[in-house]
Design an enzyme around this catalytic site. Structure first.
Site, PDB file in Angstrom:
ATOM      1  N   ASP A 166       0.881  -1.151   0.000  1.00 45.79           N
ATOM      2  CA  ASP A 166       0.000   0.000   0.000  1.00 45.79           C
ATOM      3  C   ASP A 166       0.932   1.218   0.000  1.00 45.79           C
ATOM      4  OD1 ASP A 166      -2.323   1.631   0.372  1.00 45.79           O
ATOM      5  OD2 ASP A 166      -1.827   1.760   2.506  1.00 45.79           O
ATOM      6  N   LEU A 167       0.423   2.369  -0.350  1.00 53.14           N
ATOM      7  CA  LEU A 167       1.278   3.572  -0.426  1.00 53.14           C
ATOM      8  C   LEU A 167       0.987   4.550   0.714  1.00 53.14           C
ATOM      9  CD1 LEU A 167       3.258   5.473  -1.974  1.00 53.14           C
ATOM     10  CD2 LEU A 167       1.272   6.256  -3.297  1.00 53.14           C
ATOM     11  N   ASP A 168      -0.236   5.073   0.716  1.00 48.14           N
ATOM     12  CA  ASP A 168      -0.603   6.116   1.680  1.00 48.14           C
ATOM     13  C   ASP A 168      -0.621   5.550   3.100  1.00 48.14           C
ATOM     14  OD1 ASP A 168      -1.203   8.121  -0.374  1.00 48.14           O
ATOM     15  OD2 ASP A 168      -2.917   6.863  -0.859  1.00 48.14           O
ATOM     16  N   THR A 176       0.947  10.374   3.428  1.00 44.47           N
ATOM     17  CA  THR A 176      -0.143  11.024   2.693  1.00 44.47           C
ATOM     18  C   THR A 176      -1.501  10.726   3.301  1.00 44.47           C
ATOM     19  OG1 THR A 176       0.295   9.210   1.218  1.00 44.47           O
ATOM     20  CG2 THR A 176       0.806  11.405   0.387  1.00 44.47           C
ATOM     21  N   LYS A 209      -9.572   5.295   5.352  1.00 46.59           N
ATOM     22  CA  LYS A 209      -8.248   4.852   4.908  1.00 46.59           C
ATOM     23  C   LYS A 209      -8.367   3.680   3.934  1.00 46.59           C
ATOM     24  CE  LYS A 209      -5.842   6.048   9.172  1.00 46.59           C
ATOM     25  NZ  LYS A 209      -5.337   5.376  10.392  1.00 46.59           N
ATOM     26  N   GLY A 210      -7.719   3.801   2.795  1.00 47.63           N
ATOM     27  CA  GLY A 210      -7.708   2.721   1.811  1.00 47.63           C
ATOM     28  C   GLY A 210      -8.913   2.710   0.891  1.00 47.63           C
ATOM     29  N   ILE A 211      -9.853   3.601   1.110  1.00 47.66           N
ATOM     30  CA  ILE A 211     -11.109   3.622   0.354  1.00 47.66           C
ATOM     31  C   ILE A 211     -10.990   4.586  -0.830  1.00 47.66           C
ATOM     32  CG2 ILE A 211     -13.614   4.050   0.552  1.00 47.66           C
ATOM     33  CD1 ILE A 211     -12.503   1.664   2.274  1.00 47.66           C
ATOM     34  N   ARG A 268     -11.661   7.276  -3.946  1.00 45.24           N
ATOM     35  CA  ARG A 268     -12.110   8.666  -3.851  1.00 45.24           C
ATOM     36  C   ARG A 268     -13.633   8.788  -3.795  1.00 45.24           C
ATOM     37  NH1 ARG A 268      -9.652  12.228  -8.471  1.00 45.24           N
ATOM     38  NH2 ARG A 268      -7.837  11.041  -7.765  1.00 45.24           N
ATOM     39  N   SER A 302      -2.125   0.391  -4.379  1.00 42.30           N
ATOM     40  CA  SER A 302      -2.754   1.563  -3.772  1.00 42.30           C
ATOM     41  C   SER A 302      -4.041   1.884  -4.512  1.00 42.30           C
ATOM     42  CB  SER A 302      -1.817   2.768  -3.860  1.00 42.30           C
ATOM     43  OG  SER A 302      -2.510   3.955  -3.523  1.00 42.30           O
ATOM     44  N   ALA A 303      -5.063   2.257  -3.758  1.00 43.60           N
ATOM     45  CA  ALA A 303      -6.334   2.662  -4.380  1.00 43.60           C
ATOM     46  C   ALA A 303      -6.224   4.046  -5.004  1.00 43.60           C
ATOM     47  CB  ALA A 303      -7.444   2.646  -3.332  1.00 43.60           C
ATOM     48  N   SER A 304      -5.089   4.715  -4.799  1.00 43.97           N
ATOM     49  CA  SER A 304      -4.971   6.115  -5.215  1.00 43.97           C
ATOM     50  C   SER A 304      -4.592   6.298  -6.676  1.00 43.97           C
ATOM     51  CB  SER A 304      -3.940   6.837  -4.353  1.00 43.97           C
ATOM     52  OG  SER A 304      -3.761   8.154  -4.831  1.00 43.97           O
ATOM     53  N   ASN A 347      -3.532   8.981  -7.648  1.00 44.19           N
ATOM     54  CA  ASN A 347      -2.381   9.880  -7.545  1.00 44.19           C
ATOM     55  C   ASN A 347      -1.084   9.144  -7.205  1.00 44.19           C
ATOM     56  OD1 ASN A 347      -3.617  12.592  -7.908  1.00 44.19           O
ATOM     57  ND2 ASN A 347      -4.799  11.979  -6.113  1.00 44.19           N
ATOM     58  N   LYS A 369     -10.798  -2.085  -1.826  1.00 42.47           N
ATOM     59  CA  LYS A 369     -10.556  -2.712  -0.530  1.00 42.47           C
ATOM     60  C   LYS A 369     -11.828  -2.543   0.313  1.00 42.47           C
ATOM     61  CE  LYS A 369      -5.742  -1.200  -0.940  1.00 42.47           C
ATOM     62  NZ  LYS A 369      -4.650  -0.338  -0.458  1.00 42.47           N
ATOM     63  N   GLU A 409       0.079  -2.827   4.933  1.00 42.02           N
ATOM     64  CA  GLU A 409      -1.090  -1.945   5.031  1.00 42.02           C
ATOM     65  C   GLU A 409      -1.151  -1.171   6.344  1.00 42.02           C
ATOM     66  OE1 GLU A 409      -3.783  -0.738   3.799  1.00 42.02           O
ATOM     67  OE2 GLU A 409      -3.853  -1.687   1.824  1.00 42.02           O
ATOM     68  N   ASP A 410      -1.723   0.033   6.272  1.00 43.80           N
ATOM     69  CA  ASP A 410      -2.010   0.799   7.492  1.00 43.80           C
ATOM     70  C   ASP A 410      -3.513   0.848   7.768  1.00 43.80           C
ATOM     71  OD1 ASP A 410      -2.460   2.469   5.198  1.00 43.80           O
ATOM     72  OD2 ASP A 410      -2.664   4.154   6.579  1.00 43.80           O
TER      73      ASP A 410
HETATM   74  C1  G6P Z   1      -5.756   5.493  -0.784  1.00 48.61           C
HETATM   75  C2  G6P Z   1      -5.959   6.323   0.467  1.00 48.61           C
HETATM   76  C3  G6P Z   1      -7.375   6.855   0.535  1.00 48.61           C
HETATM   77  C4  G6P Z   1      -7.743   7.546  -0.776  1.00 48.61           C
HETATM   78  C5  G6P Z   1      -7.614   6.571  -1.935  1.00 48.61           C
HETATM   79  C6  G6P Z   1      -7.947   7.222  -3.282  1.00 48.61           C
HETATM   80  O1  G6P Z   1      -6.354   4.269  -0.610  1.00 48.61           O
HETATM   81  O2  G6P Z   1      -5.689   5.557   1.619  1.00 48.61           O
HETATM   82  O3  G6P Z   1      -7.450   7.751   1.604  1.00 48.61           O
HETATM   83  O4  G6P Z   1      -9.067   8.039  -0.733  1.00 48.61           O
HETATM   84  O5  G6P Z   1      -6.279   6.109  -1.972  1.00 48.61           O
HETATM   85  O6  G6P Z   1      -6.980   8.205  -3.560  1.00 48.61           O
HETATM   86  P1  G6P Z   1      -7.052   9.223  -4.763  1.00 48.61           P
HETATM   87  O7  G6P Z   1      -5.697   9.865  -4.743  1.00 48.61           O
HETATM   88  O8  G6P Z   1      -7.301   8.435  -6.013  1.00 48.61           O
HETATM   89  O9  G6P Z   1      -8.159  10.157  -4.481  1.00 48.61           O
HETATM   90 MG    MG Z   2      -2.993   3.186   3.318  1.00 48.16          MG
END
Ligand code: G6P
Ligand code: MG
Length: 218
Positions: free
Chosen positions: A8-10, A16, A44-46, A48, A115-117, A119, A146, A170-171
């Site tokens: 996982d990243l954030d 972040t 966390k992990g969810i 956007r 990572s779900a992000s 970004n 997740k 994971e956090d």
């Molecule tokens: C990660 C973070 C979440 C965030 C998700 C989507 O899983 O833990 O807090 O909402 O990524 O990130 P994004 O950068 O795509 O909005």
């Molecule tokens: Mg995380």
């Protein structure tokens, strides 16, 4: 035997999770939704859009906005978040994580990012860690976020490894659930009560070393 690590990243490689939390808190204030630690942890992990839905539900406002307005609200949060990400440098890598990444890479373990992000590539670039992660699961390709195992299953597939050969880091409680459901060894970073489902929990990233992991696997 463990041959790979799915990260996982954030909140694992960099803090972040705090920036995501602050940006969501700002949006919740704007929406008039009460903020709480419980809500913050649950986000966390969810993804956007799912995060926005959780916030609106917490305030009983999920039916107050059209889908188009929801997309705008999520974009507003993302603009604030990205402005903070763009201030980041390699100094924002969490304690011990650069050394851990170097160690596992030098020893021939494979690394992927789950990572779900959307970004994540931008964050890795700011941290100067892009080269460590040639394999990144594209969150846009996922049917389920997740705690569904999909993202961790794909993280192992990208490495051509069996899930049983991978440790997931994971956090977030939702992330630990995803790792467990994917059949990988789960390493939680943070509060042992929150991450009780993990195979091993370390209080912070400075404790994440191969020696400590091997101790827990023995
Ligand atoms: C990660 C973070 C979440 C965030 C998700 C989507 O899983 O833990 O807090 O909402 O990524 O990130 P994004 O950068 O795509 O909005
Ligand atoms: Mg995380």
């Amino acid at each position: 035997d463990i041959k790979g690590f799915v990260f996982d990243l954030d909140g694992v490689i960099t803090d972040t999770s705090v920036l995501h939390g602050t940006a969501w808190h700002q949006l919740a204030d704007y929406l008039g939704v009460a903020w709480s630690k419980e809500l913050a942890d649950g986000l966390k992990g969810i993804s956007r859009m799912d995060s926005l839905e959780m916030i609106l539900k917490a305030g009983g406002k999920e039916n107050d906005y059209t889908p188009e307005q929801k997309v705008e609200l999520a974009a507003k949060k993302n603009t604030n978040y990205v402005a903070e990400v763009d201030k980041m440098t390699p100094a924002n890598i969490l304690p011990g994580m650069k050394a851990f990444l170097d160690d596992i890479r030098d020893k021939g373990y494979l690394l992927s990012l789950a990572s779900a992000s959307k970004n994540a590539p931008r964050v890795l670039a700011k941290l100067e860690l892009t080269d460590y992660f040639p394999e990144i699961v594209d969150p846009a390709s996922l049917k389920h976020g997740k705690p569904d195992p999909e993202i961790y299953t794909k993280g192992a597939q990208l490495l051509n490894l069996d899930p049983a050969q991978c440790v997931g880091l994971e956090d977030a409680a939702a992330g630990v659930q995803a790792i467990n459901a994917a059949g990988e060894t789960s390493l939680g970073i943070g509060d042992a009560t929150e991450l009780g489902a993990a195979d091993m929990v370390f209080a912070d990233t400075s404790l994440v070393t191969l020696a400590n992991i091997e101790k827990h696997m023995a």
